[in-house]
Design a protein around this motif. Structure first.
Motif, PDB file in Angstrom:
ATOM      1  N   GLN A  58      84.717  20.169  26.407  1.00 14.35           N
ATOM      2  CA  GLN A  58      83.364  20.727  26.407  1.00 14.35           C
ATOM      3  C   GLN A  58      82.357  19.598  26.279  1.00 14.35           C
ATOM      4  O   GLN A  58      82.304  18.930  25.252  1.00 14.35           O
ATOM      5  CB  GLN A  58      83.186  21.667  25.212  1.00 14.35           C
ATOM      6  N   LEU A 109      78.870  19.484  25.942  1.00  8.84           N
ATOM      7  CA  LEU A 109      77.637  20.243  25.738  1.00  8.84           C
ATOM      8  C   LEU A 109      76.688  19.522  24.789  1.00  8.84           C
ATOM      9  O   LEU A 109      75.573  19.164  25.152  1.00  8.84           O
ATOM     10  CB  LEU A 109      77.982  21.649  25.221  1.00  8.84           C
ATOM     11  N   SER A 110      77.137  19.270  23.535  1.00  4.40           N
ATOM     12  CA  SER A 110      76.253  18.675  22.529  1.00  4.40           C
ATOM     13  C   SER A 110      75.792  17.285  22.944  1.00  4.40           C
ATOM     14  O   SER A 110      76.532  16.537  23.585  1.00  4.40           O
ATOM     15  CB  SER A 110      76.976  18.537  21.188  1.00  4.40           C
ATOM     16  N   ALA A 152      70.630  17.287  20.775  1.00  6.70           N
ATOM     17  CA  ALA A 152      70.748  18.718  21.087  1.00  6.70           C
ATOM     18  C   ALA A 152      72.126  19.222  20.669  1.00  6.70           C
ATOM     19  O   ALA A 152      73.111  19.035  21.379  1.00  6.70           O
ATOM     20  CB  ALA A 152      70.531  18.956  22.585  1.00  6.70           C
ATOM     21  N   SER A 195      72.600  22.187  17.554  1.00  7.89           N
ATOM     22  CA  SER A 195      72.253  23.592  17.286  1.00  7.89           C
ATOM     23  C   SER A 195      71.277  24.085  18.351  1.00  7.89           C
ATOM     24  O   SER A 195      71.359  25.216  18.823  1.00  7.89           O
ATOM     25  CB  SER A 195      71.596  23.715  15.912  1.00  7.89           C
ATOM     26  N   ILE A 229      77.787  13.962  23.095  1.00  5.80           N
ATOM     27  CA  ILE A 229      78.432  13.435  21.883  1.00  5.80           C
ATOM     28  C   ILE A 229      79.283  14.523  21.217  1.00  5.80           C
ATOM     29  O   ILE A 229      79.117  15.699  21.541  1.00  5.80           O
ATOM     30  CB  ILE A 229      77.369  12.853  20.925  1.00  5.80           C
ATOM     31  N   TRP A 230      80.159  14.084  20.324  1.00  2.00           N
ATOM     32  CA  TRP A 230      81.131  14.951  19.614  1.00  2.00           C
ATOM     33  C   TRP A 230      82.084  15.601  20.608  1.00  2.00           C
ATOM     34  O   TRP A 230      82.554  16.706  20.386  1.00  2.00           O
ATOM     35  CB  TRP A 230      80.463  16.050  18.776  1.00  2.00           C
ATOM     36  N   SER A 244      85.169  16.483  21.947  1.00  4.24           N
ATOM     37  CA  SER A 244      86.582  16.452  21.569  1.00  4.24           C
ATOM     38  C   SER A 244      87.448  16.260  22.812  1.00  4.24           C
ATOM     39  O   SER A 244      87.198  16.895  23.847  1.00  4.24           O
ATOM     40  CB  SER A 244      86.998  17.756  20.887  1.00  4.24           C
ATOM     41  N   ILE A 289      80.944  23.015  11.114  1.00  7.10           N
ATOM     42  CA  ILE A 289      79.982  22.392  12.048  1.00  7.10           C
ATOM     43  C   ILE A 289      80.388  22.662  13.507  1.00  7.10           C
ATOM     44  O   ILE A 289      79.581  23.128  14.310  1.00  7.10           O
ATOM     45  CB  ILE A 289      79.920  20.857  11.818  1.00  7.10           C
ATOM     46  N   THR A 300      77.111  25.551  13.682  1.00  6.51           N
ATOM     47  CA  THR A 300      77.215  25.469  12.216  1.00  6.51           C
ATOM     48  C   THR A 300      77.143  26.862  11.577  1.00  6.51           C
ATOM     49  O   THR A 300      76.707  27.831  12.200  1.00  6.51           O
ATOM     50  CB  THR A 300      76.058  24.610  11.642  1.00  6.51           C
ATOM     51  N   GLU A 310      75.086  27.838   9.401  1.00  5.56           N
ATOM     52  CA  GLU A 310      73.688  28.305   9.335  1.00  5.56           C
ATOM     53  C   GLU A 310      73.293  28.988  10.644  1.00  5.56           C
ATOM     54  O   GLU A 310      72.630  30.023  10.642  1.00  5.56           O
ATOM     55  CB  GLU A 310      72.730  27.123   9.074  1.00  5.56           C
ATOM     56  N   ILE A 311      73.750  28.400  11.753  1.00  2.03           N
ATOM     57  CA  ILE A 311      73.402  28.983  13.063  1.00  2.03           C
ATOM     58  C   ILE A 311      74.104  30.337  13.244  1.00  2.03           C
ATOM     59  O   ILE A 311      73.530  31.288  13.783  1.00  2.03           O
ATOM     60  CB  ILE A 311      73.770  27.990  14.199  1.00  2.03           C
ATOM     61  N   ASN A 353      72.076  32.757  11.292  1.00  2.78           N
ATOM     62  CA  ASN A 353      70.853  33.115  12.052  1.00  2.78           C
ATOM     63  C   ASN A 353      71.187  34.168  13.098  1.00  2.78           C
ATOM     64  O   ASN A 353      70.446  35.140  13.285  1.00  2.78           O
ATOM     65  CB  ASN A 353      70.288  31.889  12.779  1.00  2.78           C
ATOM     66  N   GLU A 408      63.475  33.453  14.495  1.00  2.00           N
ATOM     67  CA  GLU A 408      62.867  32.175  14.109  1.00  2.00           C
ATOM     68  C   GLU A 408      61.632  31.927  14.976  1.00  2.00           C
ATOM     69  O   GLU A 408      61.603  32.358  16.136  1.00  2.00           O
ATOM     70  CB  GLU A 408      63.844  31.048  14.402  1.00  2.00           C
TER      71      GLU A 408
HETATM   72  C1  LIG Z   1      85.040  18.509  14.766  1.00  2.00           C
HETATM   73  C2  LIG Z   1      83.927  18.745  15.757  1.00  2.00           C
HETATM   74  C3  LIG Z   1      84.245  18.900  17.087  1.00  2.00           C
HETATM   75  C4  LIG Z   1      83.214  19.093  18.014  1.00  2.00           C
HETATM   76  N1  LIG Z   1      83.572  19.192  19.331  1.00  2.00           N
HETATM   77  C5  LIG Z   1      82.599  19.329  20.259  1.00  2.00           C
HETATM   78  C6  LIG Z   1      82.943  19.342  21.655  1.00  2.00           C
HETATM   79  O1  LIG Z   1      84.111  19.241  22.033  1.00  2.00           O
HETATM   80  N2  LIG Z   1      81.955  19.455  22.556  1.00  2.00           N
HETATM   81  C7  LIG Z   1      80.640  19.568  22.181  1.00  2.00           C
HETATM   82  O2  LIG Z   1      79.801  19.700  23.059  1.00  2.00           O
HETATM   83  N3  LIG Z   1      80.272  19.539  20.872  1.00  2.00           N
HETATM   84  C8  LIG Z   1      81.235  19.423  19.903  1.00  2.00           C
HETATM   85  N4  LIG Z   1      80.883  19.377  18.566  1.00  2.00           N
HETATM   86  C9  LIG Z   1      79.459  19.388  18.207  1.00  2.00           C
HETATM   87  C10 LIG Z   1      78.996  20.638  17.474  1.00  2.00           C
HETATM   88  O3  LIG Z   1      78.910  21.744  18.344  1.00  2.00           O
HETATM   89  C11 LIG Z   1      77.642  20.289  16.853  1.00  2.00           C
HETATM   90  O4  LIG Z   1      77.875  19.272  15.898  1.00  2.00           O
HETATM   91  C12 LIG Z   1      77.000  21.473  16.176  1.00  2.00           C
HETATM   92  O5  LIG Z   1      76.583  22.420  17.124  1.00  2.00           O
HETATM   93  C13 LIG Z   1      75.776  21.049  15.328  1.00  2.00           C
HETATM   94  O6  LIG Z   1      74.902  20.265  16.064  1.00  2.00           O
HETATM   95  P1  LIG Z   1      74.368  18.863  15.479  1.00  2.00           P
HETATM   96  O7  LIG Z   1      75.559  18.071  15.045  1.00  2.00           O
HETATM   97  O8  LIG Z   1      73.473  18.271  16.497  1.00  2.00           O
HETATM   98  O9  LIG Z   1      73.559  19.239  14.162  1.00  2.00           O
HETATM   99  P2  LIG Z   1      72.043  19.713  14.102  1.00  2.00           P
HETATM  100  O10 LIG Z   1      71.815  20.760  15.126  1.00  2.00           O
HETATM  101  O11 LIG Z   1      71.163  18.508  14.138  1.00  2.00           O
HETATM  102  O12 LIG Z   1      71.983  20.379  12.668  1.00  2.00           O
HETATM  103  C14 LIG Z   1      71.842  19.613  11.457  1.00  2.00           C
HETATM  104  C15 LIG Z   1      71.773  20.591  10.294  1.00  2.00           C
HETATM  105  O13 LIG Z   1      70.610  21.421  10.437  1.00  2.00           O
HETATM  106  C16 LIG Z   1      70.968  22.791  10.410  1.00  2.00           C
HETATM  107  N5  LIG Z   1      70.140  23.543  11.371  1.00  2.00           N
HETATM  108  C17 LIG Z   1      69.795  23.148  12.619  1.00  2.00           C
HETATM  109  N6  LIG Z   1      69.039  24.100  13.219  1.00  2.00           N
HETATM  110  C18 LIG Z   1      68.923  25.103  12.317  1.00  2.00           C
HETATM  111  C19 LIG Z   1      68.273  26.370  12.346  1.00  2.00           C
HETATM  112  N7  LIG Z   1      67.595  26.785  13.428  1.00  2.00           N
HETATM  113  N8  LIG Z   1      68.351  27.165  11.241  1.00  2.00           N
HETATM  114  C20 LIG Z   1      69.049  26.751  10.142  1.00  2.00           C
HETATM  115  N9  LIG Z   1      69.682  25.555  10.053  1.00  2.00           N
HETATM  116  C21 LIG Z   1      69.623  24.747  11.124  1.00  2.00           C
HETATM  117  C22 LIG Z   1      72.425  22.824  10.849  1.00  2.00           C
HETATM  118  O14 LIG Z   1      73.078  23.978  10.352  1.00  2.00           O
HETATM  119  C23 LIG Z   1      72.967  21.537  10.224  1.00  2.00           C
HETATM  120  O15 LIG Z   1      73.305  21.763   8.888  1.00  2.00           O
HETATM  121  C24 LIG Z   1      81.877  19.172  17.602  1.00  2.00           C
HETATM  122  C25 LIG Z   1      81.566  19.029  16.241  1.00  2.00           C
HETATM  123  C26 LIG Z   1      82.572  18.814  15.320  1.00  2.00           C
HETATM  124  C27 LIG Z   1      82.218  18.660  13.874  1.00  2.00           C
END
Ligand SMILES: Cc1cc2nc3c(=O)[nH]c(=O)nc-3n(C[C@H](O)[C@H](O)[C@H](O)COP(=O)(O)OP(=O)(O)OC[C@H]3O[C@@H](n4cnc5c(N)ncnc54)[C@H](O)[C@@H]3O)c2cc1C
Length: 393
Positions: free
Chosen positions: A108, A110-111, A115, A117, A140-141, A143, A357, A361, A363-364, A367, A379
């Motif tokens: 995947q 996507l992240s 970008a 959450s 990034i992230w 997997s 996460i 996450t 939190e999301i 929501n 929101e």
């Molecule tokens: C083990 C692992 C594997 C992953 N694998 C993949 C993958 O294969 N492909 C891929 O695309 N992504 C992957 N991800 C990424 C994952 O989907 C994102 O890390 C996740 O969606 C959170 O995004 P962020 O890290 O940018 O955190 P942010 O979005 O920056 O969030 C930071 C903090 O703010 C909080 N927050 C943000 N917005 C809100 C809101 N509107 N309301 C309340 N709280 C909020 C979040 O809950 C979090 O605590 C992986 C992550 C992990 C940990």
């Protein structure tokens, strides 16, 4: 058909066709073409159109006979349902066999660094060039990006329309000059995800899933499927990653057994907690008994919930397992050397934050439950008519 009839058909088919001496390639193709490999897929698309309860019966029969399962993972469990909903006939003809028996694997993409959450805020950009799209940006992230064949990728194709309307969903070949995969080491010590850089990487126009500009619609399908992919029943049970298709099924099954035995984690978290309870001598302590009962209840919830509630339940179960196990291990829980009674558990404990996460996450998820299920006020959002370019500014 009744469950007993399905069971008997599946049993007969497996008894007639399964042999550990077949090559993986041959077995997967036989299984895939028969419809018993992915019985939940539609009849005309390598499946049998069975409901989830019926699919479970087929899997039980396969396990009973000890046959190798078809490939599991992101391709069969996420990409195929996406293609069935949004893909073209040509894409289904091309990708289903590759995933069912050709050994193709996916990740995947996507992240992005800015970008996660807010996934619709991706800035990796795709520009049309003849019969191809040219991709520039970074994910990034990601997997498994270091080992798969394809990535499902969300990119921005129009900056001058509102955020959600300028996105397109692609299937991109990973092994090409414009794709640079750099591993990221986590606090577990391992490398399970990567940052991926795209420098004029190419995607044929035929590999747009859905239509250009409709990427958010496809992503919404993905996000629903992804929540449910944490459900224990969402995978068929065969290998997740790359395998040697020319080896025999017996050899592959033995290799899987050996590597599970070598990694003490292969014992399963439930078993590790039972062992730690015995080791600590606190099995009669009412507080320990209560927390073990809570874990049992949480495990049942994970099996019975759907969508964001299931994702939260998985995250709660994982962190509760960590807390109970570390509580039993006491000071030993800090040790990760092999002669510590809780060494395998310590590895599991360090990795547990990932579950709250990955895939969105906690939190999301809350929501989403608040807005979509409980009908709470949404929101605050930017002006929906603002173009993404203006919104970013
Ligand atoms: C083990 C692992 C594997 C992953 N694998 C993949 C993958 O294969 N492909 C891929 O695309 N992504 C992957 N991800 C990424 C994952 O989907 C994102 O890390 C996740 O969606 C959170 O995004 P962020 O890290 O940018 O955190 P942010 O979005 O920056 O969030 C930071 C903090 O703010 C909080 N927050 C943000 N917005 C809100 C809101 N509107 N309301 C309340 N709280 C909020 C979040 O809950 C979090 O605590 C992986 C992550 C992990 C940990």
């Amino acid at each position: 058909m009744k469950l007993d009839e399905i069971r008997s058909h599946a049993r007969n088919w497996y008894s007639e066709h399964w042999s550990p001496d077949l090559t993986v390639m041959h077995w997967w193709e036989t299984l895939g073409r028969s419809g018993w490999g992915y019985p939940g897929w539609p009849l005309e698309r390598l499946g049998r159109g069975l409901a989830p309860a019926e699919v479970r019966v087929v899997r039980d029969e396969r396990r009973r006979i000890g046959a190798l399962g078809p490939p599991s993972g992101i391709g069969p469990s996420l990409m195929v349902p996406i293609l069935l909903k949004h893909g073209t006939e040509e894409q289904l003809d091309r990708y289903l066999p590759q995933l069912a028996w050709g050994g193709a694997t996916m990740c995947q993409m996507l992240s992005e660094p800015d970008a996660g959450s807010d996934l619709a805020g991706v800035t990796t950009t795709a520009e049309r060039d003849g019969d191809e799209w040219v991709i520039t940006g970074s994910k990034i992230w990601t997997s498994l990006a270091n080992e798969v064949d394809y990535g499902m990728m969300l990119a921005r194709t129009d900056w001058d329309v509102p955020k959600h309307r300028g996105l397109t969903f692609f299937l991109i070949a990973r092994d090409q000059p414009g794709v640079d995969v750099r591993p990221l080491r986590t606090m577990t010590g391992g490398v399970s995800f990567n940052q991926v850089f795209f420098d004029e990487a190419r995607v044929p126009a035929a590999d747009v899933i859905g239509s250009p500009g409709d990427g958010w619609n496809v992503t919404r399908t993905f996000l629903v499927l992804e929540k449910n992919s944490y459900h224990p029943g969402s995978h068929e049970g065969g290998p997740f990653g790359k395998v040697d298709l020319t080896s025999t099924c017996g050899e592959l099954l033995q290799r899987q057994k050996d590597s599970k035995a070598a990694s003490r984690q292969g014992r399963g978290v439930g078993r590790m907690i039972t062992e730690l309870t015995d080791w600590s001598g606190r099995g009669d302590d009412p507080l320990v008994r209560q927390s073990l009962a809570n874990l049992h209840w949480l495990r049942q919830s994970v099996g019975s919930l759907q969508g964001p509630a299931n994702k939260i339940a998985v995250s709660r179960l994982t962190s509760s397992q960590r807390d109970v196990g570390l509580g039993l291990a006491g000071a030993h829980g800090m040790l990760k050397n092999d002669d510590s009674p809780s060494s395998a558990f310590a590895s599991f404990a360090i990795g547990t934050p990932a579950l709250s996460i990955a895939g969105g996450t906690d939190e999301i998820q809350r929501n989403s439950i608040g807005e979509k299920i409980l009908g709470l006020p949404p929101e605050p959002k930017p002006d929906p008519n603002l173009s993404f370019r203006e919104e970013r500014r």
